[in-house]
Enzyme design. Structure first.
Site, PDB file in Angstrom:
ATOM      1  N   TRP A   1     -14.338  14.697   9.880  1.00 26.36           N
ATOM      2  CA  TRP A   1     -13.754  13.384  10.129  1.00 26.36           C
ATOM      3  C   TRP A   1     -12.342  13.502  10.733  1.00 26.36           C
ATOM      4  O   TRP A   1     -11.609  12.540  10.766  1.00 26.36           O
ATOM      5  CB  TRP A   1     -13.679  12.597   8.826  1.00 26.36           C
ATOM      6  CG  TRP A   1     -14.992  12.046   8.376  1.00 26.36           C
ATOM      7  CD1 TRP A   1     -15.457  10.780   8.612  1.00 26.36           C
ATOM      8  CD2 TRP A   1     -16.006  12.709   7.633  1.00 26.36           C
ATOM      9  NE1 TRP A   1     -16.716  10.624   8.055  1.00 26.36           N
ATOM     10  CE2 TRP A   1     -17.074  11.789   7.440  1.00 26.36           C
ATOM     11  CE3 TRP A   1     -16.145  13.990   7.097  1.00 26.36           C
ATOM     12  CZ2 TRP A   1     -18.238  12.116   6.749  1.00 26.36           C
ATOM     13  CZ3 TRP A   1     -17.304  14.325   6.417  1.00 26.36           C
ATOM     14  CH2 TRP A   1     -18.333  13.390   6.245  1.00 26.36           C
TER      15      TRP A   1
ATOM     16  N   CYS B   1     -21.185   9.884   8.780  1.00 26.68           N
ATOM     17  CA  CYS B   1     -22.199   9.241   7.945  1.00 26.68           C
ATOM     18  C   CYS B   1     -23.456   8.829   8.699  1.00 26.68           C
ATOM     19  O   CYS B   1     -24.563   8.996   8.194  1.00 26.68           O
ATOM     20  CB  CYS B   1     -21.599   8.056   7.190  1.00 26.68           C
ATOM     21  SG  CYS B   1     -21.198   6.608   8.214  1.00 26.68           S
TER      22      CYS B   1
ATOM     23  N   HIS C   1     -20.221   2.078   6.324  1.00 24.17           N
ATOM     24  CA  HIS C   1     -20.802   3.333   5.852  1.00 24.17           C
ATOM     25  C   HIS C   1     -22.317   3.244   5.978  1.00 24.17           C
ATOM     26  O   HIS C   1     -22.918   2.201   5.678  1.00 24.17           O
ATOM     27  CB  HIS C   1     -20.406   3.607   4.400  1.00 24.17           C
ATOM     28  CG  HIS C   1     -21.024   4.851   3.837  1.00 24.17           C
ATOM     29  ND1 HIS C   1     -21.009   6.057   4.499  1.00 24.17           N
ATOM     30  CD2 HIS C   1     -21.714   5.077   2.679  1.00 24.17           C
ATOM     31  CE1 HIS C   1     -21.641   6.970   3.777  1.00 24.17           C
ATOM     32  NE2 HIS C   1     -22.081   6.393   2.677  1.00 24.17           N
TER      33      HIS C   1
ATOM     34  N   ASP D   1     -28.409   8.810  -0.097  1.00 24.16           N
ATOM     35  CA  ASP D   1     -27.260   9.011   0.790  1.00 24.16           C
ATOM     36  C   ASP D   1     -26.964  10.495   0.888  1.00 24.16           C
ATOM     37  O   ASP D   1     -26.728  11.160  -0.127  1.00 24.16           O
ATOM     38  CB  ASP D   1     -26.053   8.244   0.241  1.00 24.16           C
ATOM     39  CG  ASP D   1     -24.900   8.176   1.235  1.00 24.16           C
ATOM     40  OD1 ASP D   1     -24.959   8.869   2.264  1.00 24.16           O
ATOM     41  OD2 ASP D   1     -23.939   7.431   0.980  1.00 24.16           O
TER      42      ASP D   1
ATOM     43  N   GLU E   1     -21.536 -14.588  -3.620  1.00 26.47           N
ATOM     44  CA  GLU E   1     -20.326 -14.532  -4.446  1.00 26.47           C
ATOM     45  C   GLU E   1     -20.030 -15.903  -5.056  1.00 26.47           C
ATOM     46  O   GLU E   1     -20.072 -16.934  -4.386  1.00 26.47           O
ATOM     47  CB  GLU E   1     -19.143 -14.075  -3.588  1.00 26.47           C
ATOM     48  CG  GLU E   1     -17.876 -13.790  -4.368  1.00 26.47           C
ATOM     49  CD  GLU E   1     -17.973 -12.512  -5.187  1.00 26.47           C
ATOM     50  OE1 GLU E   1     -17.292 -12.454  -6.226  1.00 26.47           O
ATOM     51  OE2 GLU E   1     -18.717 -11.599  -4.788  1.00 26.47           O
TER      52      GLU E   1
ATOM     53  N   TYR F   1     -12.798   5.145  11.081  1.00 24.20           N
ATOM     54  CA  TYR F   1     -13.795   4.196  10.584  1.00 24.20           C
ATOM     55  C   TYR F   1     -13.941   4.267   9.073  1.00 24.20           C
ATOM     56  O   TYR F   1     -14.469   3.353   8.441  1.00 24.20           O
ATOM     57  CB  TYR F   1     -15.152   4.429  11.274  1.00 24.20           C
ATOM     58  CG  TYR F   1     -16.046   5.439  10.594  1.00 24.20           C
ATOM     59  CD1 TYR F   1     -17.050   5.024   9.718  1.00 24.20           C
ATOM     60  CD2 TYR F   1     -15.896   6.802  10.817  1.00 24.20           C
ATOM     61  CE1 TYR F   1     -17.876   5.953   9.089  1.00 24.20           C
ATOM     62  CE2 TYR F   1     -16.710   7.722  10.203  1.00 24.20           C
ATOM     63  CZ  TYR F   1     -17.701   7.296   9.344  1.00 24.20           C
ATOM     64  OH  TYR F   1     -18.516   8.214   8.721  1.00 24.20           O
TER      65      TYR F   1
END
Length: 772
Positions: free
Chosen positions: A328, A363, A422, A445, A534, A605
């Protein structure tokens, strides 16, 4: 009968057989008794694998009656005769005087029935729990067949009946077995046989051998019949744990080799076209090789949860020398920039060939490669993008952002990270280890963020469990729950040196969750599968459930202010100016004066701040029940020398109401738009006819681009070598022309990408249709 049927002479006066259309039987130098495939990718390569793939022999003695296999790369040596308890004595075979037999595995027919026609290898590739057919042909009529035909399947060097890695089937004896074999009605020379594996069959490569009963309790195996069968998970079978009821979903999440992975911002998502290429030549071999590298014992390879969990660890190289090295930093010397990749096959085949991790990934690269691995093995899978994704280090469901006394971002004090987006995967599995209703889509993941049971991996975690706050269930549900549900809490140093909370954002994390639509090249918003709206009763109950299982939000939280702030940004293009407009709305009956602090930052990012490029103080008066606007001009000279990958800017706007001493905070992420890439492909192509692909890029910036990577791939078919331009001059145009001759009919896409820092990377895609 296949045209390339091969005939073999008698061996030791016993009938032998081959699969018509099978590879030539060759002798391996290290194991002269064991033949190997002659496919370019589906080869036996015993030298590649060493004893590290099995337990240390010293640890096995006294612990296991037989060694435990952790590799699917090798098979037991050929044995000519084997003793089997038949139960009743029987005659010797009456076929010993027959001429050689042949076997036809009906590869095309079986592949079509098992939805494996996409695999380009000339090998028998089927799905578990579903019948496949072979034809055994003699040179004389077999109406008087009396002796049993036997089929033996073996996985691993130490195949064992009790571990399910060795199966012996008989055409006439009714042995108890989860497998079944039966001789179909026939006449003449050909005996058709149907074989069905169980729904929980091991997944991988089996060595298949044909034998005949040779008297009493002996089976005579025929050396020339040795071949290999590849058995995969079966989403079309109700009894399989990966069963998916919708045919449209199976086509998308198992069979589709072309996809899109979303990046950009939640307000302006953009797509990376991605070649999953799960059926491309060599990918199946590589995926099975990865299972060997994971050290999963062969007898556990029918368990989808085990395969998925270990696959998650093997995609990254963090602690097990896996497929992709993460980077990264923005500096990619010695490897390929992550933004340049547009497909998994090139990465996986490099890993297969060089036997060390491929450089570099982030990712979406991990997610793309993992998606290929899952779909290749038959597990339905898709790539997910979570915008404003929290990485909560301490499990308190809070992302703590520390500001300085003058209200600027304090990178040295802020430990939690809030990724602008992500990418992870979802796979579709029935979770028999969880309560009813928690099966279906599971988060997995492969990006190395946190360890799980000692390895960098994540999942499978039930999406339904996450939505309801049931984070007590395995695996890693608490971590995923925080990624979509954390609060963002802003702190400033107080008068006594302790941090004071000035503002809490409860809505931004997990703002939007996207995946590709079924059958369409467009995003599908699936946020509602992860969380309730929410502020609803259901949302509050979800949080209470999560807190009950140990994830607590610790207060106190700052009181709300009567001033609301909305941020608007005009179209922002690379190396051009744009406007940031603040809309301040007063919801009270009082007039307020607001001090505003605007911080502009270049960010990765991942949300990590690289540099601050602007900081301004403003003052505004907002009358009761009115909305006032404040506009700030951003000039390109302020940021362009500081840009990093993906050309993202983040604005943090902090307001302080003088009369109430209450704070209001908003953040705005801006992705600068860059030049365009175009692609043209010859239309109306036919098999065997050369097509032309032309990619064109114009640098419309007033400065040169250095070390530009141009990638070009045909989804599911071919990846051209990347082309690197040392420099693309200002306003110059580069053109790349390639040719390709398709071998089979296909409906697919051509993908291209061009990366040159600090561009966001630009992409192009074009559909193609190849006729027979």
């Amino acid at each position: 009968m296949c045209n390339n049927e091969q005939h073999f002479s008698l061996k030791n006066n016993h009938p032998v057989a081959v699969f018509a259309g099978a590879p030539e039987v060759i002798q391996d130098a290290d194991s002269p008794e064991v033949p190997s495939d002659n496919h370019s990718f589906l080869q036996q390569r015993p030298k590649m694998y060493s004893s590290q793939h099995n337990l240390n022999p010293l640890t096995e003695v006294g612990r296991y009656s037989r060694p435990v296999d952790h590799s699917n790369a090798q098979s037991p040596a050929f044995v000519e005769s084997e003793t089997i308890e038949f139960g009743e004595p029987g005659p010797r075979s009456n076929l010993h005087d027959r001429d050689p037999v042949t076997l036809d595995t009906n590869i095309k027919q079986n592949k079509r029935a098992h939805h494996t026609s996409g695999f380009t290898e000339d090998a028998l590739i089927v799905r578990r729990g579903q019948e496949f057919d072979i034809d055994i042909t003699f040179n004389k009529d077999m109406d008087d067949l009396e002796s049993s035909i036997f089929v033996k399947l073996e996985m691993g060097l130490n195949a064992n009946e009790f571990r399910g890695t060795k199966i012996i089937l008989s055409s006439t004896l009714g042995w108890e077995s989860d497998w079944s074999m039966w001789v179909k009605p026939f006449s003449g020379k050909t005996v058709p046989v149907g074989i069905t594996s169980p729904p929980n069959c091991l997944v991988g490569k089996f060595k298949l051998t044909i034998g005949l009963r040779s008297g009493y309790n002996h089976v005579k195996w025929n050396f020339s019949t040795i071949n290999y069968i590849y058995i995969l998970f079966n989403p079309w079978l109700k009894e399989d744990t990966v069963y998916m009821s919708s045919e449209d979903e199976r086509k998308e999440y198992v069979l589709n080799q072309a996809g899109q992975i979303y990046n950009g911002t939640a307000e302006n998502p953009s797509a990376i076209p991605w070649n999953f290429g799960q059926f491309q030549e060599g990918i199946l071999t590589t995926c099975l090789e990865m299972l060997d590298d994971s050290k999963i014992s062969t007898n556990n390879r029918g368990k989808a949860i085990v395969v998925v969990r270990m696959g998650s660890a093997l995609i990254n190289s963090q602690d097990d020398n896996g497929v992709v090295v993460g980077n990264w930093s923005g500096k990619y010397k010695g490897g390929t920039p992550p933004l340049s990749w547009i497909g998994s096959p090139d990465i996986l085949l490099q890993y297969h060939k060089k036997k060390h991790p491929v450089r570099y990934g982030q990712c979406w690269v991990y997610a793309g490669v993992f998606n290929t691995f899952l779909r290749c093995l038959g597990i339905p899978a898709r790539v997910i993008t979570n915008y404003r994704s929290a990485h909560d280090n301490d499990g308190n469901l809070k992302i703590d952002i520390i500001l300085t006394r003058n209200l600027q971002f304090n990178s040295s004090k802020t430990n939690d990270s809030l990724w602008n987006y992500h990418c992870w995967n979802e796979c579709y599995i029935e979770r028999n280890d969880l309560p009813v209703g928690l099966g279906g889509w599971q988060v997995v993941d492969a990006t190395p963020q946190e360890t799980s049971d000692g390895l960098y991996r994540c999942g499978p975690a039930s999406v339904e469990a996450i939505k309801h706050g049931l984070i007590c269930y395995p695996f890693d549900s608490r971590f995923v729950f925080a990624e979509v549900n954390s609060d963002i809490v802003f702190h400033v140093p107080g008068a006594n040196g302790r941090l004071e909370t000035i503002y809490v954002d409860t809505a931004s994390v997990g703002w939007k969750v996207l995946t590709k639509q079924i059958g369409r090249r467009a995003p599908a918003d699936i946020t509602n599968t992860y969380k309730f709206i929410e502020g609803t009763v259901e949302s509050d109950m979800t949080v209470k459930n999560a807190e009950q299982y140990g994830s607590k939000r610790s207060g106190p939280y700052a009181p709300l202010t009567d001033i609301k702030m909305r941020v608007e940004v005009s179209p922002a293009r690379l190396h051009e100016g744009f406007e940031v407009t603040l809309h301040l709305t007063n919801e009270s009956r009082y007039t307020y004066i607001v001090d505003i602090y605007i911080s502009g930052n270049v960010v990765y990012y991942t949300g990590v701040h690289s540099a601050q490029f602007m900081f301004q103080n403003l003052e505004g008066t907002v009358p009761a029940y009115k909305t006032e606007k404040v506009t700030v001009q951003v000039q390109p000279h302020e940021y362009k020398k500081k840009l990093v990958d993906q050309a993202m800017l983040q604005f943090i706007i902090v307001g302080n109401v003088r009369e109430t001493k209450r704070a209001l905070i908003a953040t705005k992420l801006v992705k600068l738009e860059g030049p365009k890439l175009t692609i043209r492909v010859t239309k109306n192509q036919y098999v065997g006819q050369m097509m032309t692909i032309q990619v064109e890029f114009t640098n419309n910036l007033n400065e040169p681009l250095e070390d530009a990577y141009l990638h070009l791939e045909i989804s599911g078919a071919w990846a051209f070598l990347p082309k690197i331009y040392s420099e693309i001059a200002p306003y110059a145009t580069v053109t790349r022309v390639e040719t390709y001759t398709p071998k089979t009919a296909m409906e697919t896409s051509v993908f291209a990408s061009l990366y040159a820092s600090p561009l966001q990377s630009v992409y192009a895609e074009e559909d193609i249709l190849v006729w027979e």
